[in-house]
Design an enzyme around this catalytic site. Structure first.
Site, PDB file in Angstrom:
ATOM      1  N   ASP A  55      55.615  61.507  25.608  1.00  0.00           N
ATOM      2  CA  ASP A  55      54.915  60.728  25.551  1.00  0.00           C
ATOM      3  C   ASP A  55      53.907  59.543  26.485  1.00  0.00           C
ATOM      4  O   ASP A  55      52.554  59.611  26.740  1.00  0.00           O
ATOM      5  CB  ASP A  55      55.709  59.571  24.744  1.00  0.00           C
ATOM      6  N   ALA A 107      59.705  56.063  32.348  1.00  0.00           N
ATOM      7  CA  ALA A 107      60.008  55.946  31.489  1.00  0.00           C
ATOM      8  C   ALA A 107      61.512  56.213  31.082  1.00  0.00           C
ATOM      9  O   ALA A 107      61.526  56.119  30.652  1.00  0.00           O
ATOM     10  CB  ALA A 107      59.063  56.975  30.544  1.00  0.00           C
TER      11      ALA A 107
END
Length: 277
Positions: free
Chosen positions: A235, A265
Site C-alpha cells: 500500500d 514501510a
C-alpha cells in the site's frame, strides 16, 4: 502538481495476542493488542500524504459510529481531505479482527461493513478530477463503485491507477484504461488466467523490486534487525507511486519513489506508522 484521490477501504484493525490459534470448537485466552487504523484505501492515502502530495482526497465510506468518526478525524490530522468520505446509516465501519500468535502468525477476519456498499457519490467525486490528477483505486470496496469511479475519472482526463488487490475481476474497459494496473506476483498470475491484457502493467516483487513495462527497479535491502513487518508495504508503494505521478514524475522516477516508500514501510509495525486508534 496534480491532486491524488484514493478510492478504497477504511478499516479498524482489532488485534488480539494469543499463545496459539484455537482449533475449531476451542476457546483460548488472549491479550488485547490494540486498535489500529487500516484498510488498503486508508493506508494508500496516508502513504500519498507522506510522499508530500499537496492535496490528497479520500473517497471512502464509513459507518455512523465512533470508529468511523475517529478514522475521519485521523485523516484530517494527516492532511488528507476527508470531505468526500460518506457515512452509511446502517452498516458499521469496516473491521478486521486479527489474532497473532507467539510465532507472529496472523489469522484475519475482515468484516467489510460500509466498505462493501455501493456509493454513487464516490464516482461523482472522481468525475470532478482533472488532467494532471490521479485516481488510485484498490478492491476492498464495492467493485461497481470502483468501475464507475475509474470511468468517470478517465473521462475527466485524470490518470487512473488500479491496484488489483485483493484480486477480483474488473470489466475489461477498466483494466484497459488504467495506467498502470499494479499487481504482485500472485495477482499477476490471476490476471493472466483471466486473459485480460492491461495496456500498462506494473508488477511488484516484494524485496526483489518492481517492473513497469521496460522500466524496473531493484529491491532496497533492509537489515533483518530493522524489519518491523511487511504489512502495508504494498500500500505504501502504491500511495507513493500515485503521489509521484501526480507530481509529474516519469515511470522510472515514480518507480524509484514507490520502491523507497515500500522499503521504508517494513521498518515499522503495522499498516501505517503511529496507527493506534
Amino acid at each position: 502538481m496534480g491532486r491524488v484521490a484514493v478510492l478504497g477501504s477504511l478499516n479498524v484493525d482489532v488485534v488480539t495476542l494469543v499463545e496459539r490459534h484455537p482449533v475449531p470448537g476451542e476457546t483460548v485466552l488472549g491479550e488485547a493488542g490494540g486498535r489500529f487504523v487500516g484498510g488498503k484505501g486508508g493506508n494508500q492515502a496516508a502513504a500519498a500524504a507522506r510522499a508530500g502530495t499537496s492535496h490528497v482526497q479520500m473517497l471512502a465510506r464509513v459507518g455512523s459510529d465512533e470508529a468511523g468518526a475517529a478514522y475521519v478525524e485521523r485523516l484530517g490530522a494527516l492532511g488528507i481531505d476527508p470531505s468526500s468520505v460518506s457515512t452509511s446509516p446502517t452498516a458499521p465501519t469496516g473491521t478486521a479482527l486479527i489474532t497473532v500468535d507467539e510465532q507472529g502468525e496472523n489469522s484475519i477476519i475482515v468484516i467489510a461493513g460500509a466498505n462493501g456498499e455501493p456509493d454513487p457519490s464516490l464516482a461523482r467525486e472522481a468525475g470532478r478530477l482533472a488532467p494532471g490528477d490521479v485516481l488510485l483505486c484498490s478492491l476492498e470496496v464495492d467493485l461497481g463503485t470502483v468501475a464507475a469511479a475509474a470511468r468517470a475519472a478517465h473521462a475527466a482526463g485524470a490518470r487512473v491507477v488500479v491496484n488489483l488487490a485483493p484480486y477480483a475481476a474488473l470489466p475489461p474497459d477498466v483494466i484497459e484504461l488504467a495506467d498502470p494496473v499494479v499487481v504482485n506476483e500472485a495477482e499477476m498470475r490471476a490476471l493472466a488466467d483471466s486473459a485480460l491484457v492491461p495496456q500498462s502493467l506494473l508488477v511488484t516483487f516484494g524485496a526483489a523490486g518492481a517492473r513497469w513495462g521496460m522500466d524496473g527497479v531493484d529491491g532496497i535491502p533492509v537489515p533483518a534487525a530493522e524489519v518491523g513487518d511487511t504489512v502495508g508495504a504494498g500500500d505504501a508503494f502504491c500511495g507513493a507511486l500515485a503521489a509521484a505521478l501526480a507530481g509529474g514524475a516519469d515511470r522510472r522516477a515514480a518507480l524509484e519513489t514507490a520502491n523507497a516508500a515500500g522499503a521504508a514501510a517494513v521498518r515499522w509495525v503495522g499498516a501505517q506508522p503511529d496507527a493506534a486508534l
